[in-house]
Scaffold this active site. Structure first.
Site, short mmCIF file in Angstrom:
data_model
loop_
_atom_site.label_atom_id
_atom_site.label_comp_id
_atom_site.label_asym_id
_atom_site.label_seq_id
_atom_site.Cartn_x
_atom_site.Cartn_y
_atom_site.Cartn_z
N LYS A 241 -25.61 -2.18 0.08
CA LYS A 241 -24.69 -3.23 -0.36
C LYS A 241 -25.39 -4.23 -1.27
O LYS A 241 -24.79 -4.74 -2.23
CB LYS A 241 -24.09 -3.95 0.85
N ASN B 76 -9.46 -8.96 12.11
CA ASN B 76 -10.64 -8.57 12.85
C ASN B 76 -11.04 -9.69 13.81
O ASN B 76 -10.35 -10.70 13.92
CB ASN B 76 -11.79 -8.21 11.90
N PHE C 147 -23.08 -10.94 3.60
CA PHE C 147 -23.32 -10.47 4.97
C PHE C 147 -22.91 -9.00 5.05
O PHE C 147 -21.93 -8.59 4.42
CB PHE C 147 -22.51 -11.28 5.97
N ASP D 16 -10.99 -4.81 4.75
CA ASP D 16 -11.22 -3.87 3.66
C ASP D 16 -9.92 -3.38 3.03
O ASP D 16 -9.88 -3.04 1.85
CB ASP D 16 -12.02 -2.67 4.17
N PRO E 19 -9.53 -6.51 -2.76
CA PRO E 19 -10.57 -6.81 -3.74
C PRO E 19 -11.91 -7.05 -3.03
O PRO E 19 -11.95 -7.60 -1.93
CB PRO E 19 -10.07 -8.08 -4.42
N ASP E 20 -12.99 -6.62 -3.66
CA ASP E 20 -14.34 -6.87 -3.13
C ASP E 20 -14.75 -8.25 -3.64
O ASP E 20 -15.19 -8.41 -4.77
CB ASP E 20 -15.31 -5.80 -3.62
N ILE E 21 -14.57 -9.26 -2.78
CA ILE E 21 -14.75 -10.65 -3.21
C ILE E 21 -16.16 -10.91 -3.69
O ILE E 21 -16.39 -11.45 -4.78
CB ILE E 21 -14.38 -11.61 -2.06
N LYS F 282 10.97 -7.53 9.73
CA LYS F 282 10.19 -6.92 10.80
C LYS F 282 10.49 -5.43 10.90
O LYS F 282 11.65 -5.01 10.90
CB LYS F 282 10.51 -7.60 12.13
#
Length: 409
Positions: A344, A214, A330, A284, A312-314, A294
């Site tokens: 959240k 991102n 955040f 995500d 994983p949702d850290i 490749k």
């Protein structure tokens, strides 16, 4: 309003290749509300132009000791009285030697003798010059006289050498200026505390060449780390791939994937941390299976299907494991900012969530400015848009206030 609003900063630039970094420093100071006037030595003119510095600072650049255009031709006295702080970046070995000996043979050295304002030096020179006993003696003497300093940093130099002598990065000098003006109002109230902060993006491999990521620059997380360090905290900064320098004093752990970041967090927080801030923009999803070779284009189709699975949702994982006394997350959203952020906060078991509208082009990803909404179970606060550096100080203060409030209640 920034804590640099209406502060008058005189920036002295001496001869050295690091002079180009002073342009960025001026931009940071002026965006934070400071009024900046620039003084050049003759040597500095070989590296930066007066026209550029005037355009960035909004003031004419000064370099002449006896300026006939200044009041009564005594511009140096006028400037010496005007400044709230004199910052010299870069400060060359030659300038430090002349300053230590009390010489006043150009405008900048004269200002330093004539002013009652504090002086902050950011040394920059070849590593051998910095290590020379004469330079070390000058630096020690200036410190004994109350002159402030930051750096120099250690690393590769323009001449090809490696070692101490690089000028501190503009962001670090900027934070030193903020800390100075906070003065007695800032205490090292985080001494003894361990803060763990994640920053930047994660990179999830598709194959050895391609990845999912991102636009996160890491600037907000790095600014938070600098602010916590300035208040005395021990900071572990767990960072995805970024193109900015870490704040001085941070223990930096470089990672790439979300799995790597979670593992680094758990290891760093094997003993419960005081504060965790999840400022990283964690992908995500990741490939269910990344290929070892490749991926090649298929001539018989214009489409390709990638099978992704959740990362994983850290933050939620660390919160469930109670890895920190205070958990801060955040929420980077493009719509329904407050509702999604509150969801959240509850779902992940956080103490504080900082909502960030990343759909705006003027804040957020890859920008120097930011505007957020801070949400707790019983309180919502929306500070004004400002630089990420200034905002970081406000957010650290908010976390400290939350800690005090909840411990009392």
């Amino acid at each position: 309003m920034s804590n640099l609003a209406q502060k008058r900063i005189l920036l002295g630039i001496t001869g050295g290749i690091a002079a180009y970094k002073s342009i960025e420093l001026i931009r940071l100071l002026t965006k934070a509300g400071a009024e900046v006037q620039v003084v050049l030595t003759d040597g500095a003119k070989a590296f930066v132009t007066e026209m550029t510095l005037q355009a960035i600072s909004g003031h004419p650049v000064r370099s002449t000791l006896l300026d006939p255009n200044a009041e009564a031709g005594m511009g140096h006295i006028e400037l010496a009285k005007w400044a709230d702080l004199i910052v010299i970046a870069p400060a060359s070995a030659d300038f430090m030697a002349r300053y230590a000996q009390g010489m006043a043979n150009d405008l900048l050295s004269t200002l330093c003798l004539a002013t009652e304002a504090p002086v902050l030096l950011a040394p920059a020179m070849n590593q051998a010059m910095w290590r020379h006993p004469a330079t070390q003696a000058n630096a020690k003497l200036l410190t004994q006289r109350g002159v402030l300093s930051i750096g120099p940093a250690d690393g590769a130099q323009a001449c090809g050498d490696i070692g101490p002598g690089r000028m501190s990065e503009p962001n670090d000098i900027f934070n030193a200026v903020i800390t100075h003006f906070q003065g007695s109002t800032i205490e090292l109230d985080l001494t003894g505390q361990h803060w763990v902060i994640t920053a930047g993006p994660t990179m999830e491999a598709i194959d050895p060449v391609r990845y999912i990521s991102n636009h996160s620059s890491g600037k907000m997380g790095y600014a938070l780390a600098a602010s916590a360090i300035a208040r005395g905290a021990k900071v572990t900064l767990i960072s995805g791939p970024v193109q900015i320098n870490a704040p001085a004093g941070a223990n930096v752990i470089a990672v790439k994937s979300a799995d790597d970041m979670l593992a680094a967090c758990e290891q760093s927080m094997s003993s419960q941390a005081d504060v965790f801030i999840g400022a990283a923009a964690v992908a995500d999803f990741k490939m269910k299976t990344a290929t070892n070779q490749k991926m090649k284009k298929q001539s018989d189709t214009d489409e390709v299907t990638l099978t992704l699975v959740k990362n994983p949702d850290i933050i939620a994982t660390l919160a469930q494991q109670k890895r920190a006394k205070i958990m801060v997350g955040f929420a980077a959203e493009t719509q329904n900012l407050i509702d999604y952020a509150k969801g959240k906060l509850e779902r992940k078991g956080l103490d504080i969530i900082i909502a960030n509208d990343v759909s705006r082009a003027d804040i957020g990803f890859n920008q120097d400015d930011n505007q957020v909404t801070v949400i707790t179970q019983d309180k919502t606060w929306s500070p004004d848009k400002t630089t990420k550096n200034a905002l970081a100080g406000q957010l650290v203060e908010c976390i400290i206030e939350f800690s005090l409030r909840t411990s009392i209640s």
